[in-house]
Design an enzyme around this catalytic site. Structure first.
Site, mmCIF file in Angstrom:
data_model
loop_
_atom_site.group_PDB
_atom_site.id
_atom_site.type_symbol
_atom_site.label_atom_id
_atom_site.label_comp_id
_atom_site.label_asym_id
_atom_site.label_seq_id
_atom_site.Cartn_x
_atom_site.Cartn_y
_atom_site.Cartn_z
ATOM 1 N N ILE A 181 0.946 -1.543 -0.137
ATOM 2 C CA ILE A 181 -0.257 -0.047 0.225
ATOM 3 C C ILE A 181 0.923 1.347 -0.192
ATOM 4 O O ILE A 181 1.913 1.853 0.723
ATOM 5 C CB ILE A 181 -0.859 -0.228 1.012
ATOM 6 C CG1 ILE A 181 -1.902 -1.159 1.177
ATOM 7 C CG2 ILE A 181 -1.494 1.402 1.619
ATOM 8 C CD1 ILE A 181 -3.041 -1.346 2.017
ATOM 9 N N CYS A 182 0.634 2.124 -1.130
ATOM 10 C CA CYS A 182 1.118 3.059 -1.410
ATOM 11 C C CYS A 182 1.104 4.207 0.277
ATOM 12 O O CYS A 182 0.127 4.829 0.698
ATOM 13 C CB CYS A 182 0.763 4.605 -2.088
ATOM 14 S SG CYS A 182 1.879 5.935 -2.116
ATOM 15 N N VAL A 183 2.247 4.648 0.643
ATOM 16 C CA VAL A 183 1.867 5.519 1.971
ATOM 17 C C VAL A 183 1.589 6.698 2.269
ATOM 18 O O VAL A 183 1.239 6.815 3.393
ATOM 19 C CB VAL A 183 3.904 5.632 2.879
ATOM 20 C CG1 VAL A 183 4.701 5.983 2.061
ATOM 21 C CG2 VAL A 183 3.789 6.318 3.866
#
Lengths: 119, 130
Positions: free
Chosen positions: A77-79
């Site tokens: 998941i993209c931070v």
């Protein structure tokens, strides 16, 4: 074939996550390699463990977790996109991890094909 | 700066094309595409950026999203050059359909006809669109 998968939409609201799941499942069954599934934009909501759909519907988040557990695939998941939407470590479903956009670029570089699911 | 550290180790250069199809403030896509572009540039990839459909509005001069209480990220397009991102394209038909000319744009960009945009997409290793 080595695939990088990008999921750009949230669960239930859009078919993108369903399509990506079926693609990954069947690609693995055919012996292909899935280097990473990267969740961006509202796609980060796919990793929210608090998702609780009705019992007669598919459980999209749980389905991803089970796929990761069975096949050791990397669900990232993209931070930055996650922080904006409250998807942080505390709410993460099993099998998901949070990391930077560099993980997306790296997967695109290493893969033979990048497949984007979304509009 | 994990990304920068990883970037220095990347030895393969691929042709990346980012396709922007959405107007700048109606959805989140435009600003998050920009974030992706900057990371690809840090990885020293061959980065190309195309604007088509309502995406051409992203480069329009005179954006005032403050009235919508939104962040004006249009200045980031001007900074792309500093990141080595200089291959910017707009689709001619999309501009014409929306009454835009190159005088309306905040940065210089190559104007391509739709058929040439297709060839550009075909020539890429990675296409990320939103």
């Amino acid at each position: 074939m080595k695939y990088a998968i990008v999921v750009n939409e949230g669960p239930f609201n859009h078919q993108a996550s369903d399509s990506a799941y079926h693609f990954v499942k069947h690609a693995l069954a055919k012996g292909h390699e899935v280097l990473r599934v990267f969740f961006y934009y509202d796609g980060v909501h796919n990793g929210n463990k608090h998702s609780a759909p009705q019992s007669d519907d598919r459980n999209i988040v749980k389905r991803w977790s089970q796929l990761a557990e069975t096949n050791q695939i990397d669900l990232t998941i993209c931070v930055a996109a996650g922080l904006r939407r409250g998807i942080v470590d505390d709410v993460l479903a099993p099998g998901f991890r949070i990391s930077g956009l560099g993980q997306l670029i790296e997967a695109c570089i290493d893969a033979n094909r990048t497949i984007v699911f979304g509009d | 700066m994990t990304d920068a550290t990883e970037a220095s180790g990347a030895s393969v250069t691929k042709r990346f094309l980012y396709i922007n199809r959405k107007a700048p403030y109606g959805t989140v896509y435009a600003i998050e595409v920009l974030e992706m572009i900057l990371i690809a540039a840090m990885f020293e990839q061959d980065v190309h950026v195309a604007f088509l459909d309502d995406g051409v509005f992203q480069l329009r001069k005179g954006q005032t999203p403050a009235v919508l209480e939104m962040k004006d990220f249009s200045k980031t397009y001007r900074a792309l050059e500093d990141y080595g991102v200089e291959k910017i394209y707009l689709e001619k038909e999309s501009m014409e359909e929306r009454g835009l000319t190159t005088d309306d744009l905040i940065i210089p960009a190559a104007v391509l006809e739709r058929k040439d945009m297709i060839s550009l997409m075909d020539s890429m290793d990675v296409v990320l669109s939103a």
